[in-house]
Design an enzyme around this catalytic site. Structure first.
Site, short mmCIF file in Angstrom:
data_model
loop_
_atom_site.label_atom_id
_atom_site.label_comp_id
_atom_site.label_asym_id
_atom_site.label_seq_id
_atom_site.Cartn_x
_atom_site.Cartn_y
_atom_site.Cartn_z
N LYS A 122 57.38 55.97 40.65
CA LYS A 122 57.25 56.74 41.91
C LYS A 122 55.83 57.24 42.12
O LYS A 122 55.37 57.32 43.25
CB LYS A 122 58.23 57.92 41.92
CG LYS A 122 59.65 57.47 42.18
CD LYS A 122 60.55 58.63 42.53
CE LYS A 122 61.97 58.13 42.78
NZ LYS A 122 62.96 59.18 42.74
N LYS A 209 65.13 46.64 42.77
CA LYS A 209 66.35 47.39 43.07
C LYS A 209 66.49 47.64 44.57
O LYS A 209 65.49 47.92 45.23
CB LYS A 209 66.24 48.73 42.32
CG LYS A 209 67.50 49.52 42.21
CD LYS A 209 67.23 50.85 41.52
CE LYS A 209 66.27 51.71 42.30
NZ LYS A 209 66.17 53.10 41.88
N LYS A 212 66.40 53.05 49.08
CA LYS A 212 66.22 53.72 50.38
C LYS A 212 64.76 53.74 50.77
O LYS A 212 64.43 53.82 51.95
CB LYS A 212 66.69 55.18 50.26
CG LYS A 212 68.18 55.34 50.24
CD LYS A 212 68.58 56.77 49.89
CE LYS A 212 68.77 56.95 48.40
NZ LYS A 212 69.40 58.21 47.99
P1 TYM Z 1 69.20 58.42 44.06
O1 TYM Z 1 69.27 59.34 45.23
O2 TYM Z 1 68.02 57.51 43.92
O3 TYM Z 1 70.48 57.50 44.00
C1 TYM Z 1 71.77 58.04 44.14
C2 TYM Z 1 72.76 57.31 43.26
O4 TYM Z 1 72.83 55.92 43.65
C3 TYM Z 1 72.57 55.08 42.53
N1 TYM Z 1 71.80 53.92 43.00
C4 TYM Z 1 72.16 52.64 42.79
N2 TYM Z 1 73.20 52.09 42.14
C5 TYM Z 1 73.27 50.72 42.11
N3 TYM Z 1 72.34 49.91 42.70
C6 TYM Z 1 71.28 50.43 43.35
N4 TYM Z 1 70.38 49.62 43.94
C7 TYM Z 1 71.15 51.85 43.41
N5 TYM Z 1 70.24 52.69 43.98
C8 TYM Z 1 70.65 53.94 43.71
C9 TYM Z 1 71.75 55.94 41.58
O5 TYM Z 1 71.84 55.50 40.25
C10 TYM Z 1 72.36 57.31 41.78
O6 TYM Z 1 73.53 57.45 41.01
N6 TYM Z 1 67.81 61.45 40.34
C11 TYM Z 1 68.93 61.04 41.16
C12 TYM Z 1 69.58 62.17 41.92
C13 TYM Z 1 70.03 63.32 41.08
C14 TYM Z 1 71.16 63.35 40.23
C15 TYM Z 1 71.22 64.67 39.73
C16 TYM Z 1 72.11 62.40 39.85
C17 TYM Z 1 69.47 64.57 41.06
N7 TYM Z 1 70.18 65.37 40.26
C18 TYM Z 1 72.20 65.06 38.80
C19 TYM Z 1 73.08 62.79 38.93
C20 TYM Z 1 73.12 64.09 38.42
C21 TYM Z 1 68.43 60.04 42.19
O7 TYM Z 1 67.29 60.05 42.59
O8 TYM Z 1 69.39 59.24 42.69
#
Ligand code: TYM
Length: 347
Positions: A122, A209, A212
């Site tokens: 990032k 991957k 968004k």
């Molecule tokens: P984020 O917002 O990037 O993604 C949200 C969730 O979606 C999953 N994900 C995917 N799964 C499969 N294929 C993909 N291409 C894909 N892109 C995203 C992510 O693994 C995630 O589960 N750091 C985290 C947010 C967060 C969080 C937490 C998660 C903050 N605090 C506490 C769990 C517990 C994040 O940026 O996810």
């Protein structure tokens, strides 16, 4: 890092969160949301937050943020999260996340954070100019989880390293302040099996991957895309010139083919091998229209429900307000216990 720890025997708790970064996509759904919905069927309390505090680790427009939080919450609900069973809330509405994150910043070691690959991705080449918040982002994530003593965290594969850090922080906290007790559980990641949605790749590049933040909207299928848009994106997805093989091992060197077969498998709930059993020998000219049809049918009810919910922001706010009240009530005894353990002045 510490491993010989007492076993946590408290109740099962589920927590997860997503960043409110534009609309959610099918990777978010298959990797995580689908399992949030599944897990709320059990006995455990579920906490599903929109991580707006994580969203400000990079440049953002304050005027847009509340709308982005509502949009993410609407996507959770449209996917099937039931606010009468699960607390749906904005992370920033529960100040104990930030309070615990500070304590965890004093527990986590610099070397642990320096190993986090997502920061490197990032921050890019100019890490010196990244915010300190982006660097300590995974510490706040550990606080999100442990402020509820969550035991299980449904996420996609890309969050595995952050979950390992959360476990290390919990273990170190217990060792340093728990006086022999496992005050904080070591949270278990709940990650779908690989090939069943754990990591959905971009439609434009099978080695990246689905994300968004990809500037090309054609790289992803959004949960609010209409039927024509989904069909167009899948028909234009990057493929290769070979027909589909008979075995999944033969997909290893073909990232785009592997991704489209994996998507088909995840959407229909069968294995990648079963998809190949039905389609081996077919070219993409025949396969992608079928995949498009399946994706359109899959997304339509979610997109319809999302459109209905997003038209009523007052209702979303009501759900977020009551979710935050439940989350604050659950966080309060944990932060009180932690404050006592670290020796804060009681007044
Ligand atoms: P984020 O917002 O990037 O993604 C949200 C969730 O979606 C999953 N994900 C995917 N799964 C499969 N294929 C993909 N291409 C894909 N892109 C995203 C992510 O693994 C995630 O589960 N750091 C985290 C947010 C967060 C969080 C937490 C998660 C903050 N605090 C506490 C769990 C517990 C994040 O940026 O996810």
């Amino acid at each position: 890092m510490s491993d010989a720890l007492p076993v946590y025997t408290g109740p099962e708790r589920i927590l997860s969160g997503m960043q409110p970064t534009g609309g959610l996509h099918i990777g978010n759904y298959l990797g995580a949301l689908k399992h949030w919905v599944r897990l709320q069927e059990g006995k455990a309390d579920c906490f599903y937050c929109v991580v707006d505090m994580h969203a400000i680790t990079v440049a953002h427009d304050p005027a847009d943020l509340p709308g982005r939080v509502r949009a993410a919450a609407a996507a959770y609900l449209a996917a099937g999260v039931d606010p009468s069973r699960s607390a749906v809330f904005a992370q920033s509405a529960v100040p104990a996340h930030a309070e615990l994150a500070w304590i965890f910043q004093c527990v986590a070691r610099l070397g642990w954070l320096e190993r986090m690959t997502q920061f490197k991705d990032k921050a890019g080449k100019d890490a010196e100019r990244a915010s300190v918040g982006l660097f300590t982002y995974p510490v706040l994530q550990a606080a999100d989880i442990l402020i509820y003593k969550a035991t299980h965290v449904p996420v996609g594969e890309d969050q595995k390293q952050h979950l390992e850090l959360s476990r290390d922080i919990a273990a170190r906290f217990n060792r340093d302040f728990g006086a022999g007790e496992a005050v904080l559980p070591l949270p278990e990641p709940v990650i779908p099996p690989s090939g069943a949605g754990a990591r959905i790749m971009s439609l434009k590049d099978g080695t990246a991957k689905m994300s968004k933040s990809d500037p090309s909207d054609n790289s992803r299928i959004n949960l609010n895309d209409d039927a024509d848009t989904i069909a167009r994106k899948i028909k234009k997805a990057k493929t290769d010139a070979e027909p589909l093989p008979a075995s999944t091992a033969e997909l290893d060197a073909r990232p785009e083919a592997r991704n489209l077969v994996g998507l088909y498998a995840a959407l229909t709930g069968v294995s990648a091998q079963a998809v190949l059993d039905d389609h081996a020998g077919q070219g993409f000219g025949a396969f992608t229209p079928k995949l498009a049809e399946i994706a359109v049918e899959f997304i339509a009810p979610i997109a319809g429900e999302y459109a209905r919910l997003i038209a009523d922001p007052a209702e979303i706010d009501r759900i977020l307000t009551s979710g935050a009240e439940r989350a604050r009530a659950a966080a309060e005894p944990v932060i009180a216990q932690v404050r006592g353990l670290v020796g804060y002045w009681k007044g």
